[in-house]
Design a protein around this motif. Structure first.
Motif, mmCIF file in Angstrom:
data_model
loop_
_atom_site.group_PDB
_atom_site.id
_atom_site.type_symbol
_atom_site.label_atom_id
_atom_site.label_comp_id
_atom_site.label_asym_id
_atom_site.label_seq_id
_atom_site.Cartn_x
_atom_site.Cartn_y
_atom_site.Cartn_z
ATOM 1 N N ALA A 151 13.644 190.766 45.394
ATOM 2 C CA ALA A 151 14.634 191.537 44.964
ATOM 3 C C ALA A 151 15.698 191.785 46.039
ATOM 4 O O ALA A 151 16.069 192.943 46.387
ATOM 5 N N SER A 152 15.853 190.634 46.732
ATOM 6 C CA SER A 152 17.013 190.781 47.977
ATOM 7 C C SER A 152 18.329 191.253 47.657
ATOM 8 O O SER A 152 18.870 191.624 48.789
ATOM 9 N N GLU A 153 18.768 191.054 46.400
ATOM 10 C CA GLU A 153 20.011 191.643 46.138
ATOM 11 C C GLU A 153 20.319 192.912 45.740
ATOM 12 O O GLU A 153 21.051 193.730 45.236
ATOM 13 N N ALA A 154 18.786 193.621 45.258
ATOM 14 C CA ALA A 154 18.921 195.015 44.806
ATOM 15 C C ALA A 154 18.479 195.969 45.769
ATOM 16 O O ALA A 154 18.117 195.738 47.072
ATOM 17 N N GLU A 155 19.007 197.294 45.269
ATOM 18 C CA GLU A 155 18.617 198.469 46.310
ATOM 19 C C GLU A 155 17.100 198.730 46.049
ATOM 20 O O GLU A 155 16.717 198.934 45.012
ATOM 21 N N LEU A 156 16.573 198.891 47.065
ATOM 22 C CA LEU A 156 15.075 198.993 47.085
ATOM 23 C C LEU A 156 14.672 200.524 47.263
ATOM 24 O O LEU A 156 15.128 201.219 48.304
ATOM 25 N N ILE A 157 14.057 201.479 46.512
ATOM 26 C CA ILE A 157 13.785 202.766 46.455
ATOM 27 C C ILE A 157 12.181 203.060 46.285
ATOM 28 O O ILE A 157 11.680 202.530 45.320
ATOM 29 N N HIS A 169 23.766 201.627 36.675
ATOM 30 C CA HIS A 169 23.806 199.831 36.799
ATOM 31 C C HIS A 169 23.323 199.295 35.483
ATOM 32 O O HIS A 169 22.809 200.123 34.431
ATOM 33 N N ASN A 170 23.317 198.137 35.335
ATOM 34 C CA ASN A 170 23.081 197.276 34.199
ATOM 35 C C ASN A 170 21.401 197.168 33.958
ATOM 36 O O ASN A 170 20.834 197.173 33.039
ATOM 37 N N ILE A 171 20.842 196.747 35.075
ATOM 38 C CA ILE A 171 19.385 196.326 35.231
ATOM 39 C C ILE A 171 18.580 197.132 36.423
ATOM 40 O O ILE A 171 18.747 197.207 37.531
ATOM 41 N N LYS A 221 15.120 189.182 40.481
ATOM 42 C CA LYS A 221 16.221 188.517 41.190
ATOM 43 C C LYS A 221 17.442 189.181 40.594
ATOM 44 O O LYS A 221 18.712 189.189 41.162
ATOM 45 N N VAL A 222 17.486 189.813 39.313
ATOM 46 C CA VAL A 222 18.777 190.069 38.589
ATOM 47 C C VAL A 222 18.884 191.488 38.740
ATOM 48 O O VAL A 222 19.844 192.221 38.020
ATOM 49 N N ALA A 223 17.882 192.340 39.287
ATOM 50 C CA ALA A 223 17.847 193.649 39.373
ATOM 51 C C ALA A 223 18.753 194.259 40.197
ATOM 52 O O ALA A 223 19.205 193.850 41.217
ATOM 53 N N ASP A 224 19.493 195.554 39.812
ATOM 54 C CA ASP A 224 20.603 196.052 40.661
ATOM 55 C C ASP A 224 19.867 197.154 41.424
ATOM 56 O O ASP A 224 20.131 197.321 42.667
ATOM 57 N N VAL A 225 18.855 197.791 40.986
ATOM 58 C CA VAL A 225 17.828 198.739 41.812
ATOM 59 C C VAL A 225 16.531 198.345 41.392
ATOM 60 O O VAL A 225 16.210 198.122 40.210
#
Length: 248
Positions: free
Chosen positions: A45-51, A78-80, A26-30
């Motif tokens: 991970a709805s707020e993160a970029e998924l690769i 990114h931070n996380i 939930k707090v991940a950036d990517v």
């Protein structure tokens, strides 16, 4: 400089995923993820970029060297950053290579362990990897050796340990069982597809017939192989679940 979490999702459905993982996602950036049996985990991970960087036999979305470099690049922006893997990241998951590469480049790396399919999947199928007075030792091997690595000596391993679990071995089952028959002799075996899920599918036989039984029942990855006396013991005791064919 950001921080990278190497996160194990556990095998099978999300009930085996460590409880801290949804919060990290939930707090991940990517999030860089492999193909997961339960992809619903990614909803956290709805707020993160998924690769997607998964690897299937002879079909890699991204080579390991590229993944390593990408993790470093993302950690600088990114931070996380989360590297999400099925099972445990340090059990034949190449998480050790990623962590080593990150540390070499001055990036903090935290590992979140999870149940490995090597023990969890047989357990979900009702097969213990150890049994007092029958199997006191077990080993885990890969069925798909990396380029430049030595192929495990499966038959010789069974001369030393009581139970052998092979991950990523479906495509090499004929070579694996041939090595076992040549260097150790016939032994009870199991193949477990999509273990620890509602779609779990199990076949049982002697190693000499395993490839044939798997093919007849359409078993395909993700699946693991188990060799040893505990397989037949568990079957005789009525412990094994979701069996589509047993041929001893």
């Amino acid at each position: 400089m950001g921080k990278v979490y190497l996160v194990g999702a556990g095998p099978g459905d999300s009930w085996l995923t460590p409880s801290c993982v949804p919060g990290i996602l939930k707090v991940a950036d990517v999030v860089l993820y492999d193909k997961l049996i339960d992809e619903s985990l990614l909803k956290n991970a709805s707020e993160a970029e998924l690769i997607y960087v998964g690897k299937a036999p002879n079909k890699h979305a991204m080579r390991q060297e590229e993944i390593n470099k990408l993790l470093v690049e993302l950690a600088k922006k990114h931070n996380i950053v989360v590297r999400l893997k099925g099972g445990d990241p340090f059990v034949l998951g190449r998480g050790d290579e990623e962590c080593d590469y990150l540390l070499e480049h001055g990036i903090e790396c935290r590992v979140i362990p999870a149940p490995t399919s090597a023990t969890a999947v047989p357990a979900c199928a009702g097969i213990p990897v150890t049994r007092r007075n029958l199997a006191n030792t077990f080993a885990v091997a890969t069925g798909r050796a990396a380029e430049g690595s030595k192929v495990p000596k499966y038959g010789e391993m069974l001369n030393v340990v009581d139970t052998l679990v092979v991950l990523m071995g479906v495509g090499k089952v004929k070579e694996i069982t041939e090595d076992i028959l040549t260097k150790h002799g016939d032994v009870p075996a199991a193949a477990i597809q999509e273990g620890c899920t509602k779609r779990q599918k199990v076949v049982l036989s002697m190693a000499s017939n395993l490839a044939e039984v798997m093919e007849r029942n359409g078993l395909e990855p993700p699946a693991i192989l188990v060799f040893g006396k505990v397989v037949k013991w568990a079957w005789k005791r009525g412990l094994v679940r979701d069996v589509v064919e047993a041929r001893f």
